[in-house]
Design a protein around this motif. Structure first.
Motif, PDB file in Angstrom:
ATOM      1  N   LYS A 268       0.834  -1.207   0.000  1.00 19.26           N
ATOM      2  CA  LYS A 268       0.000   0.000   0.000  1.00 19.26           C
ATOM      3  C   LYS A 268       0.861   1.247   0.000  1.00 19.26           C
ATOM      4  CE  LYS A 268      -3.682   2.334   2.581  1.00 19.26           C
ATOM      5  NZ  LYS A 268      -4.559   2.266   3.788  1.00 19.26           N
ATOM      6  N   LEU A 269       1.943   1.265   0.780  1.00 13.55           N
ATOM      7  CA  LEU A 269       2.848   2.417   0.795  1.00 13.55           C
ATOM      8  C   LEU A 269       3.433   2.655  -0.588  1.00 13.55           C
ATOM      9  CD1 LEU A 269       4.516   4.584   2.337  1.00 13.55           C
ATOM     10  CD2 LEU A 269       6.257   2.798   2.669  1.00 13.55           C
ATOM     11  N   ILE A 270       3.892   1.593  -1.250  1.00 15.73           N
ATOM     12  CA  ILE A 270       4.444   1.721  -2.602  1.00 15.73           C
ATOM     13  C   ILE A 270       3.396   2.298  -3.550  1.00 15.73           C
ATOM     14  CG2 ILE A 270       5.306   0.442  -4.600  1.00 15.73           C
ATOM     15  CD1 ILE A 270       6.625  -1.512  -2.626  1.00 15.73           C
ATOM     16  N   ASP A 271       2.175   1.763  -3.473  1.00 18.07           N
ATOM     17  CA  ASP A 271       1.111   2.184  -4.381  1.00 18.07           C
ATOM     18  C   ASP A 271       0.712   3.643  -4.150  1.00 18.07           C
ATOM     19  OD1 ASP A 271       1.130  -0.391  -5.382  1.00 18.07           O
ATOM     20  OD2 ASP A 271      -0.646  -1.034  -4.256  1.00 18.07           O
ATOM     21  N   VAL A 272       0.584   4.029  -2.892  1.00 16.48           N
ATOM     22  CA  VAL A 272       0.195   5.416  -2.575  1.00 16.48           C
ATOM     23  C   VAL A 272       1.281   6.383  -3.026  1.00 16.48           C
ATOM     24  CG1 VAL A 272      -0.220   7.041  -0.674  1.00 16.48           C
ATOM     25  CG2 VAL A 272      -1.376   4.819  -0.703  1.00 16.48           C
ATOM     26  N   THR A 273       2.536   6.018  -2.801  1.00 18.65           N
ATOM     27  CA  THR A 273       3.638   6.898  -3.207  1.00 18.65           C
ATOM     28  C   THR A 273       3.636   7.093  -4.715  1.00 18.65           C
ATOM     29  OG1 THR A 273       4.960   6.153  -1.317  1.00 18.65           O
ATOM     30  CG2 THR A 273       6.134   7.215  -3.131  1.00 18.65           C
ATOM     31  N   ARG A 274       3.477   6.004  -5.456  1.00 16.60           N
ATOM     32  CA  ARG A 274       3.422   6.105  -6.915  1.00 16.60           C
ATOM     33  C   ARG A 274       2.242   6.973  -7.358  1.00 16.60           C
ATOM     34  NH1 ARG A 274       1.130   3.761 -11.492  1.00 16.60           N
ATOM     35  NH2 ARG A 274       2.602   3.419 -13.217  1.00 16.60           N
ATOM     36  N   GLN A 275       1.066   6.723  -6.803  1.00 18.16           N
ATOM     37  CA  GLN A 275      -0.118   7.470  -7.213  1.00 18.16           C
ATOM     38  C   GLN A 275      -0.008   8.943  -6.839  1.00 18.16           C
ATOM     39  OE1 GLN A 275      -2.405   6.373  -9.230  1.00 18.16           O
ATOM     40  NE2 GLN A 275      -3.428   8.366  -9.270  1.00 18.16           N
ATOM     41  N   SER A 276       0.695   9.246  -5.753  1.00 18.37           N
ATOM     42  CA  SER A 276       0.843  10.652  -5.363  1.00 18.37           C
ATOM     43  C   SER A 276       1.577  11.452  -6.434  1.00 18.37           C
ATOM     44  CB  SER A 276       1.558  10.776  -4.020  1.00 18.37           C
ATOM     45  OG  SER A 276       2.937  10.472  -4.107  1.00 18.37           O
ATOM     46  N   PHE A 277       2.526  10.796  -7.121  1.00 18.84           N
ATOM     47  CA  PHE A 277       3.186  11.451  -8.251  1.00 18.84           C
ATOM     48  C   PHE A 277       2.164  11.813  -9.320  1.00 18.84           C
ATOM     49  CE2 PHE A 277       4.531  10.780 -12.611  1.00 18.84           C
ATOM     50  CZ  PHE A 277       5.525  11.733 -12.753  1.00 18.84           C
ATOM     51  N   PHE A 278       1.306  10.863  -9.675  1.00 19.68           N
ATOM     52  CA  PHE A 278       0.335  11.110 -10.741  1.00 19.68           C
ATOM     53  C   PHE A 278      -0.718  12.137 -10.325  1.00 19.68           C
ATOM     54  CE2 PHE A 278       2.181   7.069 -12.024  1.00 19.68           C
ATOM     55  CZ  PHE A 278       2.449   7.338 -13.360  1.00 19.68           C
ATOM     56  N   GLU A 279      -1.056  12.166  -9.044  1.00 20.20           N
ATOM     57  CA  GLU A 279      -1.962  13.210  -8.565  1.00 20.20           C
ATOM     58  C   GLU A 279      -1.289  14.574  -8.670  1.00 20.20           C
ATOM     59  OE1 GLU A 279      -5.153  12.732  -7.757  1.00 20.20           O
ATOM     60  OE2 GLU A 279      -4.877  10.606  -8.249  1.00 20.20           O
ATOM     61  N   GLY A 280      -0.011  14.622  -8.342  1.00 20.01           N
ATOM     62  CA  GLY A 280       0.720  15.889  -8.408  1.00 20.01           C
ATOM     63  C   GLY A 280       0.826  16.433  -9.815  1.00 20.01           C
ATOM     64  N   ILE A 281       1.132  15.569 -10.781  1.00 19.60           N
ATOM     65  CA  ILE A 281       1.353  16.088 -12.130  1.00 19.60           C
ATOM     66  C   ILE A 281       0.059  16.446 -12.851  1.00 19.60           C
ATOM     67  CG2 ILE A 281       3.574  14.914 -12.321  1.00 19.60           C
ATOM     68  CD1 ILE A 281       2.176  13.064 -14.426  1.00 19.60           C
TER      69      ILE A 281
ATOM     70  N   THR B 187      14.556   6.892   7.776  1.00 18.27           N
ATOM     71  CA  THR B 187      13.466   7.398   8.594  1.00 18.27           C
ATOM     72  C   THR B 187      13.912   7.400  10.051  1.00 18.27           C
ATOM     73  OG1 THR B 187      12.498   5.193   8.818  1.00 18.27           O
ATOM     74  CG2 THR B 187      11.707   6.554   7.004  1.00 18.27           C
ATOM     75  N   GLU B 188      13.579   8.452  10.757  1.00 20.94           N
ATOM     76  CA  GLU B 188      14.007   8.582  12.154  1.00 20.94           C
ATOM     77  C   GLU B 188      13.368   7.519  13.038  1.00 20.94           C
ATOM     78  OE1 GLU B 188      12.992  12.052  14.949  1.00 20.94           O
ATOM     79  OE2 GLU B 188      14.856  12.682  13.972  1.00 20.94           O
ATOM     80  N   ASP B 189      12.133   7.119  12.718  1.00 19.10           N
ATOM     81  CA  ASP B 189      11.431   6.141  13.541  1.00 19.10           C
ATOM     82  C   ASP B 189      11.602   4.705  13.061  1.00 19.10           C
ATOM     83  OD1 ASP B 189       9.867   6.105  11.278  1.00 19.10           O
ATOM     84  OD2 ASP B 189       8.057   6.882  12.239  1.00 19.10           O
ATOM     85  N   GLY B 190      12.420   4.495  12.028  1.00 15.65           N
ATOM     86  CA  GLY B 190      12.677   3.150  11.530  1.00 15.65           C
ATOM     87  C   GLY B 190      11.572   2.579  10.662  1.00 15.65           C
ATOM     88  N   SER B 191      10.602   3.407  10.268  1.00 16.79           N
ATOM     89  CA  SER B 191       9.487   2.922   9.455  1.00 16.79           C
ATOM     90  C   SER B 191       9.896   2.826   7.982  1.00 16.79           C
ATOM     91  CB  SER B 191       8.279   3.837   9.606  1.00 16.79           C
ATOM     92  OG  SER B 191       8.556   5.142   9.117  1.00 16.79           O
ATOM     93  N   LEU B 192       9.107   2.082   7.212  1.00 14.30           N
ATOM     94  CA  LEU B 192       9.373   1.924   5.784  1.00 14.30           C
ATOM     95  C   LEU B 192       9.200   3.249   5.039  1.00 14.30           C
ATOM     96  CD1 LEU B 192       7.489  -1.404   4.973  1.00 14.30           C
ATOM     97  CD2 LEU B 192       9.941  -1.108   5.396  1.00 14.30           C
ATOM     98  N   SER B 193       9.953   3.384   3.948  1.00 10.65           N
ATOM     99  CA  SER B 193       9.838   4.563   3.091  1.00 10.65           C
ATOM    100  C   SER B 193       9.817   4.134   1.640  1.00 10.65           C
ATOM    101  CB  SER B 193      11.018   5.518   3.326  1.00 10.65           C
ATOM    102  OG  SER B 193      10.850   6.724   2.615  1.00 10.65           O
ATOM    103  N   ALA B 194       9.065   4.872   0.812  1.00  7.22           N
ATOM    104  CA  ALA B 194       8.993   4.592  -0.627  1.00  7.22           C
ATOM    105  C   ALA B 194       9.258   5.874  -1.412  1.00  7.22           C
ATOM    106  CB  ALA B 194       7.635   4.012  -1.004  1.00  7.22           C
ATOM    107  N   HIS B 195       9.678   5.710  -2.654  1.00  4.03           N
ATOM    108  CA  HIS B 195      10.137   6.822  -3.491  1.00  4.03           C
ATOM    109  C   HIS B 195       9.673   6.554  -4.919  1.00  4.03           C
ATOM    110  CE1 HIS B 195      13.989   9.144  -5.005  1.00  4.03           C
ATOM    111  NE2 HIS B 195      12.890   9.861  -5.163  1.00  4.03           N
ATOM    112  N   TYR B 196       9.115   7.571  -5.558  1.00  2.00           N
ATOM    113  CA  TYR B 196       8.716   7.423  -6.960  1.00  2.00           C
ATOM    114  C   TYR B 196       8.985   8.745  -7.671  1.00  2.00           C
ATOM    115  CZ  TYR B 196       6.190   6.027 -11.119  1.00  2.00           C
ATOM    116  OH  TYR B 196       5.887   5.694 -12.421  1.00  2.00           O
ATOM    117  N   GLU B 197       9.640   8.657  -8.826  1.00  2.00           N
ATOM    118  CA  GLU B 197      10.072   9.877  -9.526  1.00  2.00           C
ATOM    119  C   GLU B 197      10.045   9.668 -11.030  1.00  2.00           C
ATOM    120  OE1 GLU B 197      14.091  12.722  -9.691  1.00  2.00           O
ATOM    121  OE2 GLU B 197      14.226  10.638  -9.022  1.00  2.00           O
ATOM    122  N   ASN B 198       9.686  10.736 -11.740  1.00  2.00           N
ATOM    123  CA  ASN B 198       9.851  10.801 -13.184  1.00  2.00           C
ATOM    124  C   ASN B 198      10.292  12.199 -13.590  1.00  2.00           C
ATOM    125  OD1 ASN B 198       9.041   8.206 -14.466  1.00  2.00           O
ATOM    126  ND2 ASN B 198       7.118   8.593 -13.387  1.00  2.00           N
TER     127      ASN B 198
END
Length: 253
Positions: free
Chosen positions: A123-136, A224-235
């Motif tokens: 879900k984190l991966i999917d939301v991060t990817r979709q946030s790019f498309f929402e932004g553009i 991440t300071e709290d050790g939680s997972l992080s995702a990254h998506y860029e174009n």
């Protein structure tokens, strides 16, 4: 701030740089598996870039010692590939890469699952990817730069995720990093007006926990300071004369 408007020739070269970078990303995606090291992925990626007649633009950039940033789990960005860092079933891995083609740069990042991962990680991966498309959706001539930032934030915030604020997107072209800086989090100002011919690297970095990050002792790896997972998506994208932006690093292979 000096934001360059690219000529038709420069755009043509950047379009090819983007197409070639997508080939590199697909090659690495197919290579990801439990048991492979991040150094092996970096080695494969650099070999592929050079086989395409290009130069890895991350290598030696401000002293960075590798051709790719390969970040695992709680590593947000800029993790240096290492022979001893082995991918395991259930990991998530972010690959940030760029290349130079005939003097023009491209830049793109993807986060991938290593084998079977938890639903929360997917879900984190999917939301991060979709946030790019929402932004553009807001990356349209006549809009303002921070319309992009606010659209990303509007999409991500309801999930309760942390949007990294210490690292942002950027302009791109003759250099890997050009003006303007492009935050992924909410802004009160409007920012510059978007114009046709601008080329931008939009790159949300989203944490499943808090937004806070810290740098490790190698002065590169951000976690991440709290050790939680992080995702990254860029174009890398191009602002068009009208209509939706052109994604230069996606859909050309």
């Amino acid at each position: 701030m000096s934001v360059t408007i690219k000529s038709a020739k420069e755009i043509e070269l950047m379009r090819e740089a983007g197409r070639l970078l997508e080939i590199v990303h697909k090659e690495l995606e197919e290579a990801i598996r439990p048991g492979i090291s991040t150094w092996e992925l970096d080695h494969l990626g650099e070999k592929t870039i050079r086989s395409l007649g290009c130069i890895p633009n991350f290598l030696n950039y401000n002293g960075y010692p590798a051709s790719f940033c390969i970040s695992v789990n709680d590593e947000v960005v800029h993790s240096i590939p290492n022979k001893h860092k082995i991918l395991h079933e259930g990991d998530i891995v972010s690959i940030d890469a760029g290349l130079i083609y005939k003097g023009m740069h491209s830049d793109a990042a993807r986060t991938h699952a290593v084998g079977q991962i938890t639903p929360e990680a997917q879900k984190l991966i999917d939301v991060t990817r979709q946030s790019f498309f929402e932004g553009i959706k807001k990356a349209v001539a006549g809009n303002h730069l921070f319309d992009i930032s606010n659209a990303i934030a509007d999409y991500v915030e309801p999930f309760g995720y942390g949007i990294v604020e210490e690292l942002v997107g950027h302009g791109i072209g003759h250099a890997l990093h050009e003006d303007p800086q492009i935050p992924n989090f909410r802004q009160k100002r409007k920012g510059i007006r978007l114009m046709p011919g601008m080329t931008l690297a939009i790159e949300p970095m989203i944490n499943i926990g808090r937004p806070d990050v810290e740098w490790l002792d190698d002065d590169w790896t951000v976690v991440t300071e709290d050790g939680s997972l992080s995702a990254h998506y860029e174009n890398t994208i191009l602002i068009n004369e009208e209509g939706e932006p052109d994604i230069l690093t996606l859909g050309h292979v």
